[in-house]
Design an enzyme around this catalytic site. Structure first.
Site, PDB file in Angstrom:
ATOM      1  N   HIS A 100      26.879 -36.694  16.308  1.00  0.00           N
ATOM      2  CA  HIS A 100      26.260 -37.458  15.403  1.00  0.00           C
ATOM      3  C   HIS A 100      24.915 -37.818  15.568  1.00  0.00           C
ATOM      4  CE1 HIS A 100      25.911 -40.141  11.785  1.00  0.00           C
ATOM      5  NE2 HIS A 100      25.250 -41.031  12.653  1.00  0.00           N
ATOM      6  N   GLU A 139      20.394  -7.941 -12.986  1.00  0.00           N
ATOM      7  CA  GLU A 139      21.749  -7.594 -12.373  1.00  0.00           C
ATOM      8  C   GLU A 139      22.818  -7.027 -13.195  1.00  0.00           C
ATOM      9  OE1 GLU A 139      23.450  -7.623  -9.102  1.00  0.00           O
ATOM     10  OE2 GLU A 139      24.853  -6.757 -10.245  1.00  0.00           O
ATOM     11  N   HIS A 194      25.541  -7.466  12.826  1.00  0.00           N
ATOM     12  CA  HIS A 194      26.342  -7.701  13.823  1.00  0.00           C
ATOM     13  C   HIS A 194      27.744  -7.124  13.830  1.00  0.00           C
ATOM     14  CE1 HIS A 194      26.385 -10.481  10.246  1.00  0.00           C
ATOM     15  NE2 HIS A 194      27.512 -10.738  10.367  1.00  0.00           N
ATOM     16  N   GLY A 251      18.687  13.741  16.010  1.00  0.00           N
ATOM     17  CA  GLY A 251      19.633  14.334  16.681  1.00  0.00           C
ATOM     18  C   GLY A 251      20.543  14.969  15.661  1.00  0.00           C
ATOM     19  N   VAL A 304      19.441  -1.725 -16.192  1.00  0.00           N
ATOM     20  CA  VAL A 304      18.071  -1.156 -16.373  1.00  0.00           C
ATOM     21  C   VAL A 304      18.309   0.302 -16.693  1.00  0.00           C
ATOM     22  CG1 VAL A 304      15.991  -0.409 -15.134  1.00  0.00           C
ATOM     23  CG2 VAL A 304      16.975  -2.487 -14.667  1.00  0.00           C
TER      24      VAL A 304
HETATM   25  C1  LIG Z   1      15.766  -6.045   3.948  1.00  0.00           C
HETATM   26  C2  LIG Z   1      17.251  -6.376   4.798  1.00  0.00           C
HETATM   27  C3  LIG Z   1      17.392  -7.114   5.180  1.00  0.00           C
HETATM   28  C4  LIG Z   1      18.794  -7.324   5.965  1.00  0.00           C
HETATM   29  N1  LIG Z   1      19.153  -8.345   6.405  1.00  0.00           N
HETATM   30  C5  LIG Z   1      20.209  -8.488   7.192  1.00  0.00           C
HETATM   31  C6  LIG Z   1      20.770  -9.776   8.112  1.00  0.00           C
HETATM   32  O1  LIG Z   1      20.012 -10.617   7.674  1.00  0.00           O
HETATM   33  N2  LIG Z   1      21.802  -9.865   8.670  1.00  0.00           N
HETATM   34  C7  LIG Z   1      22.605  -8.512   8.753  1.00  0.00           C
HETATM   35  O2  LIG Z   1      23.545  -8.429   9.439  1.00  0.00           O
HETATM   36  N3  LIG Z   1      22.087  -7.459   8.185  1.00  0.00           N
HETATM   37  C8  LIG Z   1      20.831  -7.385   7.332  1.00  0.00           C
HETATM   38  N4  LIG Z   1      20.795  -6.215   6.871  1.00  0.00           N
HETATM   39  C9  LIG Z   1      21.348  -4.975   7.076  1.00  0.00           C
HETATM   40  C10 LIG Z   1      21.175  -4.484   8.667  1.00  0.00           C
HETATM   41  O3  LIG Z   1      19.964  -4.106   8.764  1.00  0.00           O
HETATM   42  C11 LIG Z   1      21.822  -3.152   8.804  1.00  0.00           C
HETATM   43  O4  LIG Z   1      23.329  -3.640   8.560  1.00  0.00           O
HETATM   44  C12 LIG Z   1      21.809  -2.708  10.288  1.00  0.00           C
HETATM   45  O5  LIG Z   1      20.618  -2.333  10.723  1.00  0.00           O
HETATM   46  C13 LIG Z   1      22.731  -1.534  10.337  1.00  0.00           C
HETATM   47  O6  LIG Z   1      22.720  -1.006  11.925  1.00  0.00           O
HETATM   48  P1  LIG Z   1      23.056   0.498  12.148  1.00  0.00           P
HETATM   49  O7  LIG Z   1      22.668   0.631  13.867  1.00  0.00           O
HETATM   50  O8  LIG Z   1      24.341   0.824  11.667  1.00  0.00           O
HETATM   51  O9  LIG Z   1      21.889   1.460  11.343  1.00  0.00           O
HETATM   52  P2  LIG Z   1      20.113   1.158  11.441  1.00  0.00           P
HETATM   53  O10 LIG Z   1      19.594   0.020  11.432  1.00  0.00           O
HETATM   54  O11 LIG Z   1      20.121   1.783   9.939  1.00  0.00           O
HETATM   55  O12 LIG Z   1      19.625   2.211  12.515  1.00  0.00           O
HETATM   56  C14 LIG Z   1      19.926   3.712  12.370  1.00  0.00           C
HETATM   57  C15 LIG Z   1      19.168   4.306  13.114  1.00  0.00           C
HETATM   58  O13 LIG Z   1      19.247   5.496  13.375  1.00  0.00           O
HETATM   59  C16 LIG Z   1      18.068   6.459  13.125  1.00  0.00           C
HETATM   60  N5  LIG Z   1      18.636   8.003  12.937  1.00  0.00           N
HETATM   61  C17 LIG Z   1      19.537   8.162  11.612  1.00  0.00           C
HETATM   62  N6  LIG Z   1      19.560   9.726  11.853  1.00  0.00           N
HETATM   63  C18 LIG Z   1      19.140  10.041  12.918  1.00  0.00           C
HETATM   64  C19 LIG Z   1      19.256  11.265  13.475  1.00  0.00           C
HETATM   65  N7  LIG Z   1      19.716  12.332  12.911  1.00  0.00           N
HETATM   66  N8  LIG Z   1      18.556  11.218  14.645  1.00  0.00           N
HETATM   67  C20 LIG Z   1      17.965  10.390  15.100  1.00  0.00           C
HETATM   68  N9  LIG Z   1      17.827   9.036  14.967  1.00  0.00           N
HETATM   69  C21 LIG Z   1      18.465   8.831  13.439  1.00  0.00           C
HETATM   70  C22 LIG Z   1      17.423   5.715  12.130  1.00  0.00           C
HETATM   71  O14 LIG Z   1      16.065   6.256  12.192  1.00  0.00           O
HETATM   72  C23 LIG Z   1      17.642   4.137  12.547  1.00  0.00           C
HETATM   73  O15 LIG Z   1      16.465   3.957  13.241  1.00  0.00           O
HETATM   74  C24 LIG Z   1      19.203  -5.917   6.161  1.00  0.00           C
HETATM   75  C25 LIG Z   1      18.955  -4.831   5.686  1.00  0.00           C
HETATM   76  C26 LIG Z   1      17.906  -4.995   4.819  1.00  0.00           C
HETATM   77  C27 LIG Z   1      17.426  -3.460   4.652  1.00  0.00           C
END
Ligand SMILES: Cc1cc2nc3c(=O)[nH]c(=O)nc-3n(C[C@H](O)[C@H](O)[C@H](O)COP(=O)(O)OP(=O)(O)OC[C@H]3O[C@@H](n4cnc5c(N)ncnc54)[C@H](O)[C@@H]3O)c2cc1C
Length: 477
Positions: A451, A211, A328, A122, A245
């Site tokens: 409890h 780190e 969230h 998109g 690093v």
């Molecule tokens: C290993 C790991 C562990 C995590 N653990 C946690 C956790 O325990 N708790 C927590 O709260 N958060 C966690 N996070 C963070 C969390 O995943 C993100 O904050 C969250 O997914 C963000 O949601 P979002 O909808 O903004 O974006 P995203 O989840 O990144 O989704 C964006 C979507 O948009 C799509 N997209 C992008 N550009 C386009 C385009 N131009 N056209 C069509 N589609 C597109 C992508 O393909 C993707 O599917 C973790 C992240 C990682 C990497």
């Protein structure tokens, strides 16, 4: 004739798919655009969170913790198991199945709510038109009254450690190892580095976390961060602070990492290296040059407090905008934006977003930290209750850590709840609920808690704020 929608959402992560469902529930004709394809080559909804983030990482954390328990603590309960072994491909396949179930579930919800899904890339054009380009290169332009940009984030890459997804991996690659690396390096002692480092350490990898910053978990309450460093180090994570690093060399499926710390230049060899140094917003080819939407100085889409961009009717939510990169937070912004588009009053309380690190013990916090409040000059009272004094924690043989409640010294209003310990994520949410309703530490102390339950530690920490904890000696005020 191009199709016309009330709302078009770009990106089906926890921000975008929740925004789309909520918009449809509010009676708006809604489209959702997603380009990501999962392991089977089919469009997979759920974004980073469901596919390569929150859920798969927790699946591996849970598997590895069960292995750890079987190995280390079953004996204590009188359970003998014979030799305990880990079959990594089975563990990974279980994780993949959970991802499939959840992403499939989101696809069903999208359909059930009447949202039209477009598979492809998109792009926002001028005049609130959105171009969708499918994988075969064909494209169409959609018309809409409102656009919600929810394109999320991706891992930051650093020149000294280029990711090849074989020996040097990012967080996505680290969810798919097919065996336990003997020596694992992790660059970055943030949430993702500590969680993924913990997974492989529990399964037997020798883990070193490098780190660059001198301080461990600087955004976490200092008392909690100190305890976390002590506990994780005891678990076998070698955490090197102030270690920057400077280069890597991959040879014969091993990587030598060069880094500089206070003592000078050093190097260390690993079988795998995870680069977990943060995430950056995804805006590539998202905005036509004349779309009118602007970015801030850090590359995030600029939005106001209600997620409105510089173009009326265009909103942006989640990881692609300022604030915590948490699922969230993204979802709640999606709900608020959908409500506002529907003409309702809605806003989000950015001061009460819980943050959790799913190590064991879990590390979680909501509201302000002690150091932040002191820096602001706010007079506070603090109550702490250790899990070592909790009957439920003892029964579970899970007594590391504590609950900390911080209250305003003048008003007694709870300003922060910080937990390191078993079920910290759940306990901190209880603190968040209490804080949302403006509770005082005294109010929380006067409530009846079941409890035996881990949440009694929250009750006792609230009582300890005024020196009235029952099950621990109170600090002299
Ligand atoms: C290993 C790991 C562990 C995590 N653990 C946690 C956790 O325990 N708790 C927590 O709260 N958060 C966690 N996070 C963070 C969390 O995943 C993100 O904050 C969250 O997914 C963000 O949601 P979002 O909808 O903004 O974006 P995203 O989840 O990144 O989704 C964006 C979507 O948009 C799509 N997209 C992008 N550009 C386009 C385009 N131009 N056209 C069509 N589609 C597109 C992508 O393909 C993707 O599917 C973790 C992240 C990682 C990497």
């Amino acid at each position: 004739m191009s199709q016309k929608f009330d709302v078009i959402v770009i990106g089906a992560g926890p921000g975008g798919y929740v925004a789309a469902i909520k918009s449809a529930q509010l009676g708006l004709k809604t489209a959702l655009i997603e380009k990501y394809k999962g392991k089977e080559g089919k469009t997979a909804l759920g974004g980073t969170c469901l596919n390569v983030g929150c859920i798969p990482s927790k699946a591996l954390l849970d598997s590895s913790y069960k292995f750890h328990e079987a190995h280390e603590s079953f004996k204590l309960h009188g359970i003998s198991t014979g030799e305990v072994a880990i079959d990594v491909p089975t563990m990974i396949a279980r994780k993949d199945q959970i991802v499939r179930n959840l992403t499939g579930g989101v696809a069903s919800l999208i359909k059930a709510n009447g949202v039209t899904l477009f598979e492809g890339h998109g792009k926002l054009l001028a005049g609130k038109k959105v171009e969708v380009t499918a994988a075969d290169g064909s494209s169409q332009v959609l018309d809409t009254e409102n656009v919600i940009l929810a394109s999320g984030s991706k891992p930051v890459e650093i020149p000294p450690a280029p990711v090849d997804q074989d020996v040097i991996v990012d967080s996505t690659g680290a969810l798919d190892f097919q065996n336990v690396p003997g020596k694992l390096g992790v660059i970055g002692a943030g949430v993702i580095g500590l969680e993924l480092g913990s997974v492989w350490a529990r399964l037997g990898a020798e883990v070193t976390v490098l780190e660059a910053m001198d301080k461990f978990l600087p955004a976490v309450d200092e008392q909690v961060a100190k305890e976390a460093q002590k506990i994780l180090t005891k678990q076998g994570l070698k955490i090197l602070l102030g270690a920057r690093v400077t280069g890597t060399e991959v040879k014969n499926k091993q990587v030598t990492v060069k880094f500089v710390d206070a003592e000078g230049e050093k190097s260390q060899a690993f079988d795998k290296l995870i680069v977990a140094v943060g995430r950056r917003p995804v805006t590539t080819d998202l905005l036509a040059a004349d779309s009118g939407v602007t970015l801030d100085e850090r590359g995030f889409i600029y939005v106001d407090d209600y997620c409105a961009t510089s173009v009326p009717g265009v909103y942006a939510i989640g990881d692609v905008v300022r604030g915590a990169m948490l699922a969230h937070k993204a979802s709640e912004e999606g709900v608020v934006v959908a409500e506002r588009i529907a003409g309702h009053k809605a806003q989000m309380n950015y001061d009460l977003i819980p943050a959790v690190i799913y190590t064991h013990p879990e590390i979680a916090g909501v509201g302000k930290t002690e150091q932040a409040l002191k820096a602001e000059g706010v007079a506070i009272n603090v109550g702490v209750f250790p899990f070592a004094a909790s009957g439920r924690a003892m029964a579970a043989n899970d007594t590391a850590g504590f609950v900390k409640v911080i209250a305003d010294a003048k008003t007694d209003r709870v300003l922060g709840v910080h937990v390191i310990g078993p079920s910290a994520a759940e306990l901190v949410q209880q603190g968040a609920i209490a804080m949302e309703f403006g509770t005082s530490a005294e109010d929380l102390g006067m409530m009846v808690f079941a409890h035996p339950a881990l949440s009694e530690a929250l009750h006792e920490a609230a009582l300890a704020v005024s020196g009235h904890a029952i099950h621990v000696a109170n600090r002299k005020k």
